[in-house]
Design a protein around this motif. Structure first.
Motif, PDB file in Angstrom:
ATOM      1  N   UNK A 144       0.829  -1.213   0.000  1.00 51.88           N
ATOM      2  CA  UNK A 144       0.000   0.000   0.000  1.00 51.88           C
ATOM      3  C   UNK A 144       0.858   1.255   0.000  1.00 51.88           C
ATOM      4  N   UNK A 145       1.984   1.183   0.704  1.00 50.93           N
ATOM      5  CA  UNK A 145       2.895   2.323   0.777  1.00 50.93           C
ATOM      6  C   UNK A 145       4.316   1.807   0.918  1.00 50.93           C
ATOM      7  N   UNK A 146       5.252   2.551   0.341  1.00 51.77           N
ATOM      8  CA  UNK A 146       6.673   2.236   0.467  1.00 51.77           C
ATOM      9  C   UNK A 146       7.435   3.546   0.505  1.00 51.77           C
ATOM     10  N   UNK A 147       8.527   3.570   1.256  1.00 50.31           N
ATOM     11  CA  UNK A 147       9.255   4.803   1.521  1.00 50.31           C
ATOM     12  C   UNK A 147      10.744   4.500   1.554  1.00 50.31           C
ATOM     13  N   UNK A 148      11.567   5.420   1.059  1.00 53.59           N
ATOM     14  CA  UNK A 148      13.021   5.303   1.146  1.00 53.59           C
ATOM     15  C   UNK A 148      13.511   6.235   2.248  1.00 53.59           C
ATOM     16  N   UNK A 149      14.061   5.669   3.306  1.00 57.81           N
ATOM     17  CA  UNK A 149      14.438   6.455   4.481  1.00 57.81           C
ATOM     18  C   UNK A 149      15.859   6.982   4.458  1.00 57.81           C
ATOM     19  N   UNK A 150      16.814   6.138   4.007  1.00 57.36           N
ATOM     20  CA  UNK A 150      18.220   6.518   4.133  1.00 57.36           C
ATOM     21  C   UNK A 150      19.007   6.029   2.919  1.00 57.36           C
ATOM     22  N   UNK A 151      20.095   6.745   2.611  1.00 55.82           N
ATOM     23  CA  UNK A 151      21.003   6.371   1.532  1.00 55.82           C
ATOM     24  C   UNK A 151      22.429   6.496   2.039  1.00 55.82           C
ATOM     25  N   UNK A 152      23.312   5.601   1.584  1.00 53.95           N
ATOM     26  CA  UNK A 152      24.694   5.634   2.079  1.00 53.95           C
ATOM     27  C   UNK A 152      25.477   6.732   1.368  1.00 53.95           C
ATOM     28  N   UNK A 153      26.668   7.105   1.873  1.00 55.47           N
ATOM     29  CA  UNK A 153      27.414   8.215   1.277  1.00 55.47           C
ATOM     30  C   UNK A 153      27.763   8.037  -0.192  1.00 55.47           C
ATOM     31  N   UNK A 154      27.915   6.792  -0.664  1.00 57.78           N
ATOM     32  CA  UNK A 154      28.277   6.562  -2.069  1.00 57.78           C
ATOM     33  C   UNK A 154      27.074   6.593  -3.003  1.00 57.78           C
ATOM     34  N   UNK A 155      25.866   6.492  -2.441  1.00 54.84           N
ATOM     35  CA  UNK A 155      24.662   6.457  -3.249  1.00 54.84           C
ATOM     36  C   UNK A 155      24.253   5.075  -3.703  1.00 54.84           C
ATOM     37  N   UNK A 156      24.973   4.039  -3.283  1.00 58.91           N
ATOM     38  CA  UNK A 156      24.663   2.671  -3.728  1.00 58.91           C
ATOM     39  C   UNK A 156      23.560   2.019  -2.898  1.00 58.91           C
ATOM     40  N   UNK A 157      23.657   2.133  -1.573  1.00 59.57           N
ATOM     41  CA  UNK A 157      22.747   1.415  -0.688  1.00 59.57           C
ATOM     42  C   UNK A 157      21.656   2.349  -0.152  1.00 59.57           C
ATOM     43  N   UNK A 158      20.438   1.821  -0.138  1.00 65.13           N
ATOM     44  CA  UNK A 158      19.281   2.562   0.361  1.00 65.13           C
ATOM     45  C   UNK A 158      18.475   1.620   1.247  1.00 65.13           C
ATOM     46  N   UNK A 159      17.855   2.160   2.266  1.00 61.57           N
ATOM     47  CA  UNK A 159      16.969   1.355   3.112  1.00 61.57           C
ATOM     48  C   UNK A 159      15.679   2.116   3.347  1.00 61.57           C
ATOM     49  N   UNK A 160      14.589   1.353   3.466  1.00 65.20           N
ATOM     50  CA  UNK A 160      13.293   1.980   3.672  1.00 65.20           C
ATOM     51  C   UNK A 160      12.296   1.020   4.269  1.00 65.20           C
ATOM     52  N   UNK A 161      11.027   1.375   4.151  1.00 65.79           N
ATOM     53  CA  UNK A 161       9.955   0.596   4.750  1.00 65.79           C
ATOM     54  C   UNK A 161       8.813   0.434   3.759  1.00 65.79           C
ATOM     55  N   UNK A 162       7.927  -0.521   4.043  1.00 71.57           N
ATOM     56  CA  UNK A 162       6.729  -0.714   3.238  1.00 71.57           C
ATOM     57  C   UNK A 162       5.654  -1.337   4.110  1.00 71.57           C
ATOM     58  N   UNK A 163       4.404  -1.216   3.646  1.00 69.99           N
ATOM     59  CA  UNK A 163       3.256  -1.771   4.354  1.00 69.99           C
ATOM     60  C   UNK A 163       2.390  -2.531   3.362  1.00 69.99           C
ATOM     61  N   UNK A 164       2.162  -3.800   3.677  1.00 64.45           N
ATOM     62  CA  UNK A 164       1.265  -4.623   2.874  1.00 64.45           C
ATOM     63  C   UNK A 164      -0.011  -4.849   3.682  1.00 64.45           C
ATOM     64  N   UNK A 165      -1.135  -4.413   3.144  1.00 62.62           N
ATOM     65  CA  UNK A 165      -2.401  -4.511   3.863  1.00 62.62           C
ATOM     66  C   UNK A 165      -2.993  -5.895   3.659  1.00 62.62           C
ATOM     67  N   UNK A 166      -3.284  -6.583   4.767  1.00 63.72           N
ATOM     68  CA  UNK A 166      -3.865  -7.913   4.701  1.00 63.72           C
ATOM     69  C   UNK A 166      -5.327  -7.915   5.127  1.00 63.72           C
ATOM     70  N   UNK A 167      -5.989  -9.034   4.952  1.00 64.00           N
ATOM     71  CA  UNK A 167      -7.391  -9.141   5.326  1.00 64.00           C
ATOM     72  C   UNK A 167      -7.572  -9.086   6.834  1.00 64.00           C
ATOM     73  N   UNK A 168      -6.585  -9.579   7.566  1.00 59.68           N
ATOM     74  CA  UNK A 168      -6.678  -9.589   9.021  1.00 59.68           C
ATOM     75  C   UNK A 168      -5.685  -8.621   9.643  1.00 59.68           C
TER      76      UNK A 168
END
Length: 340
Positions: free
Chosen positions: A55-79
């Motif tokens: 449903x949503x995904x976000x990029x939170x941080x990037x390393x100094x070289x620009x190669x590595x990125x980390x973020x979060x996401x949310x998958x909406x389920x029935x329960x």
């Protein structure tokens, strides 16, 4: 580097029993030209690959070289909703399922990611590290919450804990030279460490709520104040290279955004059109909200429009910026800006 805010308590969870799946989702998203009258560089935005069933995904941080990125996401389920951590290496993204919200706060040039969550069953802040495809909890001290703020290229991590000293915050360091250990730093009373540079210089803030003062701890252990003339209070929130950024309380303008030169403590007011400060790179370029700032000026990042919001969260030393694009009534997607 560093990615957190003063007195921010982050709810989340991370465990070592996680499912890791490699994805190969294609990049999409149009590029936009730089605003009229901007510098000669062409500023473009593109969408990072992400799990399309989220449903949503976000990029939170990037390393100094620009190669590595980390973020979060949310998958909406029935329960129940499924929370995900996302780790990018170039154009390939890996998703990691987590039992609750978790927040990446920094990543170094080796792709080591640190973040905050909470211990299962207690809700007490518990930091974690992602290295070589595995998430592990970082060691902690008895407290009511431990949080990480930044990691440098050597692998040294800094953060803070509450009530290690009763009623106060304590600045902490996880030294790369002594794996599996955490130590209370010599710092001003009631201190939080919020940034660390590659030579081991640490910045932070200290003092009771509303009466904060910024400080810098040199590699030799010497502590100096980061000051600003006429300021009633100050907070240092990020550091890279010789630069630190934060806020200062001035009677006539309220909270003003500032950049310090850590070599000599000199300071520059930043463009107050920047909505918030989220990161600084080793060249002193800052990002926050929908703007990137150089010197005392800033420019709007492309990608926003009526009903479409963008937010910059992190900037590499190469100038690549990551964050999110929120199309109202649709979804949040992770984006990357280059040439800005």
């Amino acid at each position: 580097m560093k990615r957190s805010t003063r007195r921010r308590m982050i709810a989340g969870a991370a465990t070592t029993a996680l499912l890791v799946t490699s994805l190969g989702v294609a990049v999409s998203g149009p590029a936009s030209a730089a605003p009229a009258g901007a510098a000669a560089r062409t500023c473009t935005i593109s969408t990072l690959p992400y799990p399309t069933d989220t449903y949503r995904a976000d990029a939170n941080v990037i390393d100094p070289t620009g190669r590595y990125i980390a973020g979060t996401a949310l998958r909406v389920g029935e329960v129940d909703n499924q929370y995900l951590l996302l780790f990018w290496d170039g154009q390939q993204v890996t998703e990691v399922e987590v039992p609750g919200m978790a927040d990446p706060v920094d990543v170094n040039a080796d792709g080591v990611v640190i973040g905050n969550g909470s211990a299962l069953g207690t809700g007490i802040g518990q930091p974690w590290v992602y290295r070589d495809g595995t998430i592990k909890q970082l060691p902690v001290l008895p407290s009511t919450g431990i949080f990480v703020s930044a990691i440098n290229d050597a692998g040294d991590i800094v953060g803070y804990g509450s009530d290690i000293v009763p009623g106060e915050y304590s600045a902490l360091r996880w030294p790369a030279a002594r794996p599996g250990t955490v130590e209370v730093l010599k710092a001003p009373a009631n201190a939080e460490a919020s940034g660390i540079t590659d030579n081991g210089t640490i910045v932070g803030s200290a003092g009771p709520f509303g009466d904060w003062n910024s400080w810098v701890r040199r590699p030799n252990g010497r502590i100096d104040a980061l000051t600003f003339p006429g300021a009633d209070w100050s907070t240092a929130s990020a550091a890279a290279g010789r630069w630190a950024i934060g806020l200062v309380g001035l009677d006539d303008t309220g909270a003003s955004k500032v950049r310090w030169d850590l070599r000599n403590g000199s300071h520059t007011l930043l463009d107050q059109e920047i909505p918030a400060l989220t990161d600084v790179n080793a060249k002193g370029v800052v990002v926050g909200g929908d703007r990137v700032g150089r010197g005392s000026t800033s420019r709007v990042l492309p990608g926003g429009a009526e009903g479409v919001a963008v937010g910059a969260r992190s900037i590499s030393d190469t100038g690549t910026i990551v964050g999110f694009r929120n199309v109202l009534a649709d979804r949040v997607t992770p984006v990357r800006w280059t040439g800005c």
